[in-house]
Design a protein around this motif. Sequence first.
Motif, PDB file in Angstrom:
ATOM      1  N   UNK A 112       0.866  -1.173   0.000  1.00 37.83           N
ATOM      2  CA  UNK A 112       0.000   0.000   0.000  1.00 37.83           C
ATOM      3  C   UNK A 112       0.902   1.222   0.000  1.00 37.83           C
ATOM      4  N   UNK A 113       1.055   1.835  -1.152  1.00 36.89           N
ATOM      5  CA  UNK A 113       2.039   2.899  -1.319  1.00 36.89           C
ATOM      6  C   UNK A 113       1.419   4.285  -1.422  1.00 36.89           C
ATOM      7  N   UNK A 114       0.158   4.399  -0.987  1.00 34.38           N
ATOM      8  CA  UNK A 114      -0.482   5.702  -1.036  1.00 34.38           C
ATOM      9  C   UNK A 114      -1.328   5.928  -2.255  1.00 34.38           C
ATOM     10  N   UNK A 115      -1.309   5.007  -3.205  1.00 34.64           N
ATOM     11  CA  UNK A 115      -2.140   5.154  -4.402  1.00 34.64           C
ATOM     12  C   UNK A 115      -3.558   4.669  -4.104  1.00 34.64           C
ATOM     13  N   UNK A 116      -4.483   4.933  -5.035  1.00 29.28           N
ATOM     14  CA  UNK A 116      -5.883   4.544  -4.852  1.00 29.28           C
ATOM     15  C   UNK A 116      -6.012   3.027  -4.834  1.00 29.28           C
ATOM     16  N   UNK A 117      -6.813   2.504  -3.879  1.00 28.61           N
ATOM     17  CA  UNK A 117      -7.029   1.067  -3.747  1.00 28.61           C
ATOM     18  C   UNK A 117      -8.514   0.779  -3.531  1.00 28.61           C
ATOM     19  N   UNK A 118      -8.935  -0.435  -3.931  1.00 27.81           N
ATOM     20  CA  UNK A 118     -10.317  -0.898  -3.771  1.00 27.81           C
ATOM     21  C   UNK A 118     -10.329  -2.161  -2.910  1.00 27.81           C
TER      22      UNK A 118
END
Length: 652
Positions: free
Chosen positions: A474-480
């Motif tokens: 989880x690198x700060x980008x958008x995730x679902x």
Amino acid sequence: VVQRVRQNAEEADLWTRALQDFIASGGKMTMQEAKAKLAEGDKLNIACNEMKTLRTALRTARNWLQRVKKSGIDTGEAQGGEVQSLIDEHRGFLVIMPDELMKLKQTMQGSCLCRRPYEGFMIGCDICDEWYHGACISVSAVQADKVDKYICLRCSISKVYEGCASSIAGSIKKWSDPGELKKARSADRQRHQRKIRKEHRDLERLEPEMLKSQQELEMLKSTTGVIDCQPCQESDTAPMQDAPVVLEKPHHDRIADLNEKLEKTAQAIANAKKRLEKLDCISTHRKNIELEEDANKDSLRSFFAVVRLAILAPEQAVIAAKGKPRRDGTLSTTMESIVRFAEESTLSRFTDVSQVKSLFECICWCFRAQALFVSKPRFEDISSLVFESQNLKGLEEKPIRMLKSIVHRANQWQTRVAKALTPKKEETKPYDVGMLKDLLLSARDIPLKMAEELKLQFIIDDNGARYCMCGGPSDGSFMMCCDRCDLWHHGKCVEIASTRADGTRLWTCMKCSFSNTLDHDDFLTYSEDRRNSSQPRILESSDAESDRIAWPPFGLDGSEKALQLMGKPQTSSSLKGVVSELYHAIISEDLHAQDRISQSWFHSKAEPSQVAPSANNNIHDQADSSGSEADMDSPVKGDTNKIECHETLSQL
């Protein structure tokens, strides 16, 4: 009991009066002193306005301290305006924090390229007296002991800026004063004559040397090579006919050496004569150029007078601001108008005029570079700065080399991060947080802000957990999040943007819905693309500018430095109207007026019969004439010499 109460009341009264007097006198106390004072008041059970004032001051100081920590002062990301605001706010505090205040002041003083406080081994610049971390500039303590004089990156950039401005000032001085024009041409001729004299000296040295070697070789061939034996006696045996010539070994080696020496000397003489032919060709070409310049001297004087008034030494601050380079490193509107006019009026065919554009571009590059280093710059900005330098003429190699070194170290660090964060398909074992912390700590030695630092911090805060079917972090980008398996997925991996996700109530991943997921290689490509485009390649939005570069370069018109480098304006009365008309057309960006003036200058230039119409025609003509003249004086002949002469003049 009464005595104890009376004693406590007296102590409380003394404590209150002392605090009242301290506050009234404008005194300051540290946070430790304030805490101790409050502890005394609490022990005496005092409830008064002074007690409330002290508690409020202590609370304010703590809030200020938290803001200092969030400002990014320890990481070198603090903005100058925010730091100055914190310093100004601290002046009115009752409770002060001298250590944090010193850090803020050191940040404003511009410590190192990373803008971090003084720590560890540091080296000072011998020009600006600023200190730099050895790790940030890749200089160790052992290397520093061997350096007699260290010049920092920003001073090197300032030196390039001043050199470019001085070059334009030299052209302005040359064309504003006939005496200076004569001096400049005389200096060029002297330099050229020194080159010619050097070639003649080489010929005077080589030709006798070649003649001497030839004589020695002939003598050796005539006196050696006969077999040393007794005269033939009369005998029944017939004398040996056509006996082979046997050379003694030492003489044979000497002859070989002389032949080799003669070959090298002949080649050196031929090269010297070729260079002389080229120099003669350049001399003739320069004379034609000077004739053409003389035919257009009024136009050249007017042009450089406008460059002086519009760019280097304007009369008003408003005009100076208009000619100032843009923050993105591009030419100002005034500079663009000047370059455009030079091209349309065909003045750009002259070397002094054509160099103005290149020098303008170098000045703008330096302006942008210094603006970037006001605070800790981004990796993308410095990379683009290095890329732009490849297309510029006149930049010194030292600042470019220093910038390339920083970018190279940043690239190496990014490669290590990319390798450490490589996703593994369906991997659940978390990342090594200790290794990631070491990587993040090593980024402090690189004076650039990199997107990977924020990514590493996200992963460390998440304890190195892996997500998605790609096994990435989880690198700060958008995730679902899948509503069936509760597994988080990168939006890019499942091809869903954040805008589409806003209207989605329930979502199941591809695995849960028995669909194929994104290939592992696709995620790697996406990760690399996102790393390279995580931040826009533009300057920061802050209005901070470097105080290392003055604009205008030499102050307003009439300043001591401007007069020293460019002399006094000496526009003749006949040209004042032309200069004024062109100046106002450039400043007002009146393209019609500029076109009209350029057309009038173009049609009023000298006739082709008097001077060469263009530099290219001059090159061909002089190459032909120099070839015919060289045939009389030099044994080196042929069309090859003409082509080489043409190539030499084309480079000039």
